[in-house]
Design a protein around this motif. Structure first.
Motif, PDB file in Angstrom:
ATOM      1  N   GLU A  10      25.698  39.985  41.868  1.00  0.00           N
ATOM      2  CA  GLU A  10      27.308  39.708  41.973  1.00  0.00           C
ATOM      3  C   GLU A  10      27.512  38.958  43.169  1.00  0.00           C
ATOM      4  O   GLU A  10      26.721  38.784  44.559  1.00  0.00           O
ATOM      5  N   ALA A  11      28.603  38.137  43.242  1.00  0.00           N
ATOM      6  CA  ALA A  11      29.264  37.452  44.424  1.00  0.00           C
ATOM      7  C   ALA A  11      28.333  36.263  44.893  1.00  0.00           C
ATOM      8  O   ALA A  11      28.434  35.881  46.149  1.00  0.00           O
ATOM      9  N   TYR A  12      27.708  35.619  43.921  1.00  0.00           N
ATOM     10  CA  TYR A  12      26.823  34.337  44.122  1.00  0.00           C
ATOM     11  C   TYR A  12      27.450  33.199  43.338  1.00  0.00           C
ATOM     12  O   TYR A  12      27.471  33.399  42.043  1.00  0.00           O
ATOM     13  N   ALA A  13      27.879  32.019  43.967  1.00  0.00           N
ATOM     14  CA  ALA A  13      28.187  31.037  43.099  1.00  0.00           C
ATOM     15  C   ALA A  13      27.288  30.530  41.959  1.00  0.00           C
ATOM     16  O   ALA A  13      27.549  29.970  40.838  1.00  0.00           O
ATOM     17  N   GLU A  14      25.755  30.992  42.224  1.00  0.00           N
ATOM     18  CA  GLU A  14      24.792  30.497  41.218  1.00  0.00           C
ATOM     19  C   GLU A  14      25.303  31.605  39.838  1.00  0.00           C
ATOM     20  O   GLU A  14      24.524  31.016  38.884  1.00  0.00           O
ATOM     21  N   MET A  15      25.961  32.362  39.867  1.00  0.00           N
ATOM     22  CA  MET A  15      26.053  33.313  38.731  1.00  0.00           C
ATOM     23  C   MET A  15      27.397  34.069  38.620  1.00  0.00           C
ATOM     24  O   MET A  15      27.660  34.730  39.139  1.00  0.00           O
ATOM     25  N   ALA A  16      28.401  33.091  38.265  1.00  0.00           N
ATOM     26  CA  ALA A  16      29.886  33.389  38.563  1.00  0.00           C
ATOM     27  C   ALA A  16      30.292  34.533  37.164  1.00  0.00           C
ATOM     28  O   ALA A  16      30.097  34.011  36.145  1.00  0.00           O
ATOM     29  N   THR A  17      30.441  35.549  37.437  1.00  0.00           N
ATOM     30  CA  THR A  17      30.896  36.588  36.534  1.00  0.00           C
ATOM     31  C   THR A  17      32.262  36.784  36.293  1.00  0.00           C
ATOM     32  O   THR A  17      32.754  37.321  35.485  1.00  0.00           O
ATOM     33  N   TYR A  18      33.088  36.426  37.423  1.00  0.00           N
ATOM     34  CA  TYR A  18      34.735  36.570  37.372  1.00  0.00           C
ATOM     35  C   TYR A  18      35.023  38.066  37.343  1.00  0.00           C
ATOM     36  O   TYR A  18      35.843  38.416  36.903  1.00  0.00           O
ATOM     37  N   ARG A  19      34.115  39.034  37.827  1.00  0.00           N
ATOM     38  CA  ARG A  19      34.348  40.413  37.884  1.00  0.00           C
ATOM     39  C   ARG A  19      35.567  40.675  38.934  1.00  0.00           C
ATOM     40  O   ARG A  19      35.315  39.993  40.131  1.00  0.00           O
ATOM     41  N   PRO A  20      36.293  41.389  38.732  1.00  0.00           N
ATOM     42  CA  PRO A  20      37.266  41.875  39.792  1.00  0.00           C
ATOM     43  C   PRO A  20      36.567  42.647  40.972  1.00  0.00           C
ATOM     44  O   PRO A  20      35.996  43.811  40.530  1.00  0.00           O
TER      45      PRO A  20
ATOM     46  N   VAL B  10      34.512  45.783  38.970  1.00  0.00           N
ATOM     47  CA  VAL B  10      34.901  46.173  37.668  1.00  0.00           C
ATOM     48  C   VAL B  10      34.406  45.065  36.693  1.00  0.00           C
ATOM     49  O   VAL B  10      34.399  43.883  36.889  1.00  0.00           O
ATOM     50  N   GLU B  11      33.791  45.412  35.501  1.00  0.00           N
ATOM     51  CA  GLU B  11      33.170  44.792  34.631  1.00  0.00           C
ATOM     52  C   GLU B  11      34.284  43.626  33.907  1.00  0.00           C
ATOM     53  O   GLU B  11      35.253  43.957  33.712  1.00  0.00           O
ATOM     54  N   SER B  12      33.535  42.429  33.749  1.00  0.00           N
ATOM     55  CA  SER B  12      34.288  41.464  32.993  1.00  0.00           C
ATOM     56  C   SER B  12      33.814  41.046  31.785  1.00  0.00           C
ATOM     57  O   SER B  12      32.719  41.103  31.555  1.00  0.00           O
ATOM     58  N   GLU B  13      34.524  40.212  31.024  1.00  0.00           N
ATOM     59  CA  GLU B  13      34.088  39.871  29.749  1.00  0.00           C
ATOM     60  C   GLU B  13      32.904  38.726  30.037  1.00  0.00           C
ATOM     61  O   GLU B  13      31.818  38.400  29.231  1.00  0.00           O
ATOM     62  N   GLU B  14      33.221  38.025  31.125  1.00  0.00           N
ATOM     63  CA  GLU B  14      32.149  36.874  31.514  1.00  0.00           C
ATOM     64  C   GLU B  14      30.813  37.540  31.804  1.00  0.00           C
ATOM     65  O   GLU B  14      29.857  37.108  31.437  1.00  0.00           O
ATOM     66  N   GLY B  15      31.176  38.932  32.600  1.00  0.00           N
ATOM     67  CA  GLY B  15      29.683  39.375  32.871  1.00  0.00           C
ATOM     68  C   GLY B  15      28.993  40.132  31.730  1.00  0.00           C
ATOM     69  O   GLY B  15      27.674  39.957  31.696  1.00  0.00           O
TER      70      GLY B  15
ATOM     71  N   LEU C 213      35.584  51.781  38.888  1.00  0.00           N
ATOM     72  CA  LEU C 213      34.522  50.882  39.200  1.00  0.00           C
ATOM     73  C   LEU C 213      33.541  51.045  38.307  1.00  0.00           C
ATOM     74  O   LEU C 213      33.410  52.026  37.432  1.00  0.00           O
ATOM     75  N   ASP C 214      32.820  49.657  37.856  1.00  0.00           N
ATOM     76  CA  ASP C 214      31.708  49.871  37.073  1.00  0.00           C
ATOM     77  C   ASP C 214      30.414  49.524  37.856  1.00  0.00           C
ATOM     78  O   ASP C 214      29.246  49.814  37.445  1.00  0.00           O
ATOM     79  N   GLY C 215      30.567  49.106  39.160  1.00  0.00           N
ATOM     80  CA  GLY C 215      29.481  48.655  39.942  1.00  0.00           C
ATOM     81  C   GLY C 215      29.633  49.282  41.174  1.00  0.00           C
ATOM     82  O   GLY C 215      30.913  49.233  41.738  1.00  0.00           O
TER      83      GLY C 215
END
Length: 309
Positions: free
Chosen positions: A222-232, A202-207, A250-252
């Motif tokens: 998504e799901a990489y420490a190098e790019m933290a989106t904080y998406r649920p 699900v999309e997040s504000e940080e994303g 979902l958004d993705g």
């Protein structure tokens, strides 16, 4: 039914307005196209496929295999398995309606080990190559009689036998199962499971903030420490005591186990091999489907299992 043994000059007419994708897919004899990009052939994948209870005479299979050493080996094993099940001596209900095998005419990563193909630095290249392969497979195999398209990765080795009926019963344009992985927990000394596919989110504000800072040719992975989106992430919403029919928007989405109404693809939703709103491949597909007005859903408590290398 598909006309067979027609004369060469015969013209076939199809009224797609009468083609349906309903919650009672098997009862209504709706045709399902199962599409699998296959870098390696796993016996467990094939065995699980044969356990599906949806009528085989209503299922078409499509595979695309890369031109790599692993791909060559996979092709030999796949052809052997297909020839066995499609043997003319088998009854009609034991065989699939049609099987198509394509060789990928574009580049693929030579190494298909889990570590190499999931490395952060290769994601844009890998996902772009996968998108091209998925589109080639889809555009080659979808027919005017196809009601549903099930994207099922060649690494999926365990699903409920009623997978197609279960997903179709939700009557959603796009719906994803929750992909997990079985493993042995060394610390607890017992078998356990863990989430695997983190592309269902699900999309997040940080994303959205990260996307707003990117140039047009950059993507969010998504799901990489190098790019933290904080998406649920749907993988984290699994409740072992929850209802397997629970839905979440979902958004993705990922492509490990994804059921799509064929009209979604016919309307133009494909897998972008280029940055599409900073998304690519399956996640880009979800964005494209939503831009076309379709809703995208996932089932957090409905598990399928990925092969553990």
């Amino acid at each position: 039914m598909i006309p067979r043994n027609l004369p060469a000059d015969h013209i076939c007419h199809y009224d797609l307005n009468k083609l349906a994708s309903t919650p009672m897919a098997a009862y209504n004899k709706e045709r399902v196209l199962i599409l699998t990009p296959m870098a390696k052939f796993l016996d467990q994948y094939w065995d699980n496929l044969l356990k599906l209870t949806y009528p085989r005479e209503l299922i078409e299979l499509g595979f695309i295999v890369p031109r790599t050493a692993d791909g060559d080996a996979a092709l030999r094993k796949l052809e052997t398995a297909v020839k066995k099940i499609q043997n003319p001596k088998n009854t009609k209900d034991a065989k699939f309606a049609k099987v198509t095998i394509l060789r990928q005419d574009t580049e693929a990563l030579e190494s298909q080990s889990e570590k190499d193909r999931h490395a952060f630095k290769v994601q844009k290249q890998r996902r772009s190559q996968m998108a091209v392969a998925r589109n080639s497979l889809l555009f080659t195999t979808i027919g005017p009689y196809t009601s549903w398209v099930l994207w099922l990765d060649g690494d999926i080795v365990e699903t409920p036998p009623t997978l197609i009926q279960d997903l179709a019963s939700h009557d959603k344009p796009v719906i994803a199962a929750n992909c997990y992985q079985r493993y042995y927990d060394e610390e607890k000394k017992q078998d356990a499971i863990r989430p695997y596919d983190f592309n269902n989110w699900v999309e997040s504000e940080e994303g959205l903030r990260i996307a707003s800072t990117m140039s047009d040719d950059e993507i969010i992975v998504e799901a990489y420490a190098e790019m933290a989106t904080y998406r649920p992430l749907m993988g984290h919403f699994y409740d072992p005591n929850g209802d397997s029919n629970t839905e979440m928007q979902l958004d993705g989405v990922g492509g490990t186990c994804l059921l799509v109404k064929a009209d979604v693809h016919r309307d133009g939703a494909m897998f972008p091999s280029f940055p599409f709103y900073h998304l690519i491949e399956t996640e880009g597909f979800a964005k494209m489907a939503k831009r076309l007005g379709y809703e995208v859903f996932g089932l957090p408590n409905y598990l399928v299992y990925h092969y553990n290398e």
